[in-house]
Design a protein around this motif. Structure first.
Motif, PDB file in Angstrom:
ATOM      1  N   GLY A  17       0.802  -1.197   0.129  1.00 40.84           N
ATOM      2  CA  GLY A  17       0.058   0.009   0.002  1.00 40.84           C
ATOM      3  C   GLY A  17       1.029   1.518  -0.006  1.00 40.84           C
ATOM      4  N   LEU A  18       2.171   1.234   0.118  1.00 44.51           N
ATOM      5  CA  LEU A  18       3.210   2.290   0.533  1.00 44.51           C
ATOM      6  C   LEU A  18       3.073   3.168  -0.756  1.00 44.51           C
ATOM      7  CD1 LEU A  18       6.116   1.194   2.731  1.00 44.51           C
ATOM      8  CD2 LEU A  18       4.118   2.807   3.104  1.00 44.51           C
ATOM      9  N   PRO A  19       3.191   2.574  -2.049  1.00 45.02           N
ATOM     10  CA  PRO A  19       3.476   3.452  -3.164  1.00 45.02           C
ATOM     11  C   PRO A  19       2.080   4.261  -3.624  1.00 45.02           C
ATOM     12  CG  PRO A  19       3.910   1.189  -3.669  1.00 45.02           C
ATOM     13  CD  PRO A  19       3.363   1.201  -2.326  1.00 45.02           C
ATOM     14  N   PHE A  20       0.878   3.797  -3.047  1.00 45.29           N
ATOM     15  CA  PHE A  20      -0.349   4.829  -3.171  1.00 45.29           C
ATOM     16  C   PHE A  20       0.045   6.115  -2.366  1.00 45.29           C
ATOM     17  CE2 PHE A  20      -2.381   0.528  -4.260  1.00 45.29           C
ATOM     18  CZ  PHE A  20      -2.892   1.033  -5.334  1.00 45.29           C
ATOM     19  N   ILE A  21       0.549   6.223  -1.418  1.00 46.59           N
ATOM     20  CA  ILE A  21       0.922   7.775  -0.967  1.00 46.59           C
ATOM     21  C   ILE A  21       1.204   8.592  -2.031  1.00 46.59           C
ATOM     22  CG2 ILE A  21       2.135   8.781   0.669  1.00 46.59           C
ATOM     23  CD1 ILE A  21       2.364   6.324   2.322  1.00 46.59           C
ATOM     24  N   LEU A  22       2.049   8.328  -2.988  1.00 48.56           N
ATOM     25  CA  LEU A  22       2.252   9.152  -3.966  1.00 48.56           C
ATOM     26  C   LEU A  22       1.156   9.730  -4.776  1.00 48.56           C
ATOM     27  CD1 LEU A  22       5.464   7.277  -5.481  1.00 48.56           C
ATOM     28  CD2 LEU A  22       5.464   8.900  -4.154  1.00 48.56           C
ATOM     29  N   VAL A  23       0.115   9.110  -4.759  1.00 50.46           N
ATOM     30  CA  VAL A  23      -1.056   9.793  -5.349  1.00 50.46           C
ATOM     31  C   VAL A  23      -2.058  10.170  -4.419  1.00 50.46           C
ATOM     32  CG1 VAL A  23      -0.880   8.686  -7.732  1.00 50.46           C
ATOM     33  CG2 VAL A  23      -1.865   7.340  -5.709  1.00 50.46           C
ATOM     34  N   VAL A  24      -2.215   9.454  -3.440  1.00 51.60           N
ATOM     35  CA  VAL A  24      -3.069  10.083  -2.237  1.00 51.60           C
ATOM     36  C   VAL A  24      -2.724  11.306  -1.771  1.00 51.60           C
ATOM     37  CG1 VAL A  24      -3.755   9.408   0.099  1.00 51.60           C
ATOM     38  CG2 VAL A  24      -4.052   7.578  -1.678  1.00 51.60           C
ATOM     39  N   GLY A 140      -3.605  -4.101   6.108  1.00 47.17           N
ATOM     40  CA  GLY A 140      -2.276  -3.497   6.186  1.00 47.17           C
ATOM     41  C   GLY A 140      -2.084  -2.494   5.018  1.00 47.17           C
ATOM     42  N   VAL A 141      -3.106  -2.705   3.736  1.00 43.87           N
ATOM     43  CA  VAL A 141      -2.844  -2.051   2.487  1.00 43.87           C
ATOM     44  C   VAL A 141      -3.627  -0.470   3.220  1.00 43.87           C
ATOM     45  CG1 VAL A 141      -4.094  -1.513   0.379  1.00 43.87           C
ATOM     46  CG2 VAL A 141      -3.464  -3.889   0.730  1.00 43.87           C
ATOM     47  N   ILE A 142      -4.501  -0.452   3.619  1.00 49.28           N
ATOM     48  CA  ILE A 142      -5.182   0.820   4.067  1.00 49.28           C
ATOM     49  C   ILE A 142      -4.652   1.498   5.154  1.00 49.28           C
ATOM     50  CG2 ILE A 142      -6.567   0.015   5.984  1.00 49.28           C
ATOM     51  CD1 ILE A 142      -7.821   2.227   2.989  1.00 49.28           C
ATOM     52  N   THR A 143      -3.346   0.967   5.763  1.00 50.57           N
ATOM     53  CA  THR A 143      -2.680   1.601   6.820  1.00 50.57           C
ATOM     54  C   THR A 143      -1.905   2.833   6.609  1.00 50.57           C
ATOM     55  OG1 THR A 143      -2.545  -0.466   8.244  1.00 50.57           O
ATOM     56  CG2 THR A 143      -0.951   1.273   8.678  1.00 50.57           C
ATOM     57  N   PRO A 144      -1.124   2.524   5.302  1.00 49.88           N
ATOM     58  CA  PRO A 144      -0.454   3.887   5.107  1.00 49.88           C
ATOM     59  C   PRO A 144      -1.250   4.961   4.167  1.00 49.88           C
ATOM     60  CG  PRO A 144       0.070   1.954   3.470  1.00 49.88           C
ATOM     61  CD  PRO A 144      -0.810   1.681   4.649  1.00 49.88           C
ATOM     62  N   VAL A 145      -2.491   4.332   3.861  1.00 46.55           N
ATOM     63  CA  VAL A 145      -3.408   5.366   2.864  1.00 46.55           C
ATOM     64  C   VAL A 145      -3.984   6.302   3.585  1.00 46.55           C
ATOM     65  CG1 VAL A 145      -5.226   5.056   0.985  1.00 46.55           C
ATOM     66  CG2 VAL A 145      -3.316   3.544   0.901  1.00 46.55           C
ATOM     67  N   LEU A 146      -4.810   5.611   4.497  1.00 47.26           N
ATOM     68  CA  LEU A 146      -5.832   6.360   5.353  1.00 47.26           C
ATOM     69  C   LEU A 146      -5.244   7.554   6.119  1.00 47.26           C
ATOM     70  CD1 LEU A 146      -8.710   5.842   4.996  1.00 47.26           C
ATOM     71  CD2 LEU A 146      -8.942   4.639   7.233  1.00 47.26           C
ATOM     72  N   PRO A 147      -4.177   7.341   6.879  1.00 46.71           N
ATOM     73  CA  PRO A 147      -3.605   8.379   7.742  1.00 46.71           C
ATOM     74  C   PRO A 147      -3.062   9.523   6.532  1.00 46.71           C
ATOM     75  CG  PRO A 147      -2.680   6.524   8.649  1.00 46.71           C
ATOM     76  CD  PRO A 147      -3.379   6.040   7.312  1.00 46.71           C
ATOM     77  N   ASN A 148      -2.520   9.227   5.557  1.00 47.90           N
ATOM     78  CA  ASN A 148      -2.119  10.035   4.493  1.00 47.90           C
ATOM     79  C   ASN A 148      -3.282  10.999   4.009  1.00 47.90           C
ATOM     80  OD1 ASN A 148       0.890  10.272   4.099  1.00 47.90           O
ATOM     81  ND2 ASN A 148       0.495   8.224   4.471  1.00 47.90           N
ATOM     82  N   TRP A 149      -4.374  10.190   4.020  1.00 49.24           N
ATOM     83  CA  TRP A 149      -5.632  10.933   3.252  1.00 49.24           C
ATOM     84  C   TRP A 149      -5.990  12.153   4.294  1.00 49.24           C
ATOM     85  CZ3 TRP A 149      -8.234  11.958  -0.942  1.00 49.24           C
ATOM     86  CH2 TRP A 149      -9.348  12.379  -0.916  1.00 49.24           C
ATOM     87  N   TYR A 150      -6.243  11.790   5.649  1.00 47.87           N
ATOM     88  CA  TYR A 150      -6.481  12.803   6.551  1.00 47.87           C
ATOM     89  C   TYR A 150      -5.498  13.818   6.639  1.00 47.87           C
ATOM     90  CZ  TYR A 150      -9.306   8.875   8.283  1.00 47.87           C
ATOM     91  OH  TYR A 150     -10.179   7.891   8.422  1.00 47.87           O
ATOM     92  N   LEU A 151      -4.049  13.682   6.914  1.00 51.55           N
ATOM     93  CA  LEU A 151      -3.020  14.347   6.880  1.00 51.55           C
ATOM     94  C   LEU A 151      -2.884  15.504   5.649  1.00 51.55           C
ATOM     95  CD1 LEU A 151      -0.497  15.665   8.296  1.00 51.55           C
ATOM     96  CD2 LEU A 151       1.045  13.831   6.919  1.00 51.55           C
ATOM     97  N   TRP A 152      -2.881  15.075   4.521  1.00 49.61           N
ATOM     98  CA  TRP A 152      -2.792  15.794   3.383  1.00 49.61           C
ATOM     99  C   TRP A 152      -4.130  16.719   3.141  1.00 49.61           C
ATOM    100  CZ3 TRP A 152       1.719  17.271   1.810  1.00 49.61           C
ATOM    101  CH2 TRP A 152       2.852  16.428   1.865  1.00 49.61           C
ATOM    102  N   SER A 153      -5.393  16.178   3.555  1.00 52.09           N
ATOM    103  CA  SER A 153      -6.554  16.802   3.376  1.00 52.09           C
ATOM    104  C   SER A 153      -6.492  18.152   4.432  1.00 52.09           C
ATOM    105  CB  SER A 153      -7.798  16.040   3.716  1.00 52.09           C
ATOM    106  OG  SER A 153      -7.814  15.194   2.725  1.00 52.09           O
TER     107      SER A 153
END
Length: 241
Positions: A17-24, A140-153
């Motif tokens: 899930g980490l690579p999705f941070i680049l687009v999330v 596990g996949v959502i673990t790096p995605v969700l916090p970054n969605w909140y943070l960058w929003s």
């Protein structure tokens, strides 16, 4: 009490899930900026992001709100864009349906394009996975995605219009969907549904309040279903002969 956690599988999900941070990150940042430009406060923007967690539907709702569309149209359009989540849920039920209610509820809350796309591919690739492994990989996949969605929003809502337009943060939206949808076009029905829905979205772009997206989604699903029926009938007639 049964265990629903497998550490190694969970960590593999986190890694995938980490690579999705680049687009999330730019996607969420852009939403925060657009939301505050539309008149929402930081609190309202964050509530929107935390409750909905669906970028495409959130952008659709914001655009319609800016256009002063009726509330019914705003809600219907957002639901139409998010209708894929119902199909995602149905697809994941054979894999995660045996979980206790509160775990299923949390899985429903964290069900986004990224967690669905990677999880279904993983389940198909490893059909012998246990329920604990399937659950651990999904979360596990959502673990790096969700916090970054909140943070960058939050960052986007706070910086607002100070981000220069030259950065073109909106590139994250099409790239995210291309990366996720591309590997899923494995059958003729998938390809037909995608082609027809894209074509209809373009042809009906003139409709007010983004209603063309609703038309495109419905026609695309109908096309995919008809192609699947045609393929099944063809296969059945070939077997009979």
């Amino acid at each position: 009490m049964p265990s629903y956690y497998d550490r190694s599988t969970y960590l593999r999900g986190v890694k995938d899930g980490l690579p999705f941070i680049l687009v999330v990150a730019p996607f969420a940042l852009l939403f925060g900026v657009v939301a505050t430009e539309a008149g929402l406060t930081v609190f309202e923007t964050m509530t929107f992001s935390a409750v909905v967690i669906a970028g495409a539907a959130q952008f659709t709702a914001l655009q319609l709100m800016n256009d002063n569309a009726p509330t019914v149209v705003v809600i219907a359009s957002a639901l139409a864009v998010n209708l894929r989540m119902a199909m995602y849920s149905a697809s994941l039920t054979p894999h995660l349906g045996a979980l206790p209610f509160w775990r299923r509820a949390f899985a429903a809350y964290t069900l986004v394009d990224q967690s669905y796309a990677l999880s279904t591919l993983e389940y198909e690739k490893n059909p012998d996975m246990t329920l604990a492994q399937k659950t651990s990989y999904f979360f596990g996949v959502i673990t790096p995605v969700l916090p970054n969605w909140y943070l960058w929003s939050l960052i986007g809502a706070m910086v607002g219009q100070s981000i220069p337009p030259e950065l073109a943060l909106d590139f994250a939206v099409p790239i995210t969907f291309i990366a996720m949808i591309g590997p899923m076009l494995r059958t003729g029905a998938h390809v037909a549904a995608a082609f027809v829905s894209v074509t209809c979205a373009i042809l009906f772009a003139f409709l007010p309040w983004n209603l063309g997206l609703i038309v495109a989604g419905v026609v695309g699903m109908m096309t995919g279903a008809q192609v699947e029926l045609w393929q099944e009938r063809k296969s059945g007639s070939e077997d009979a002969s």
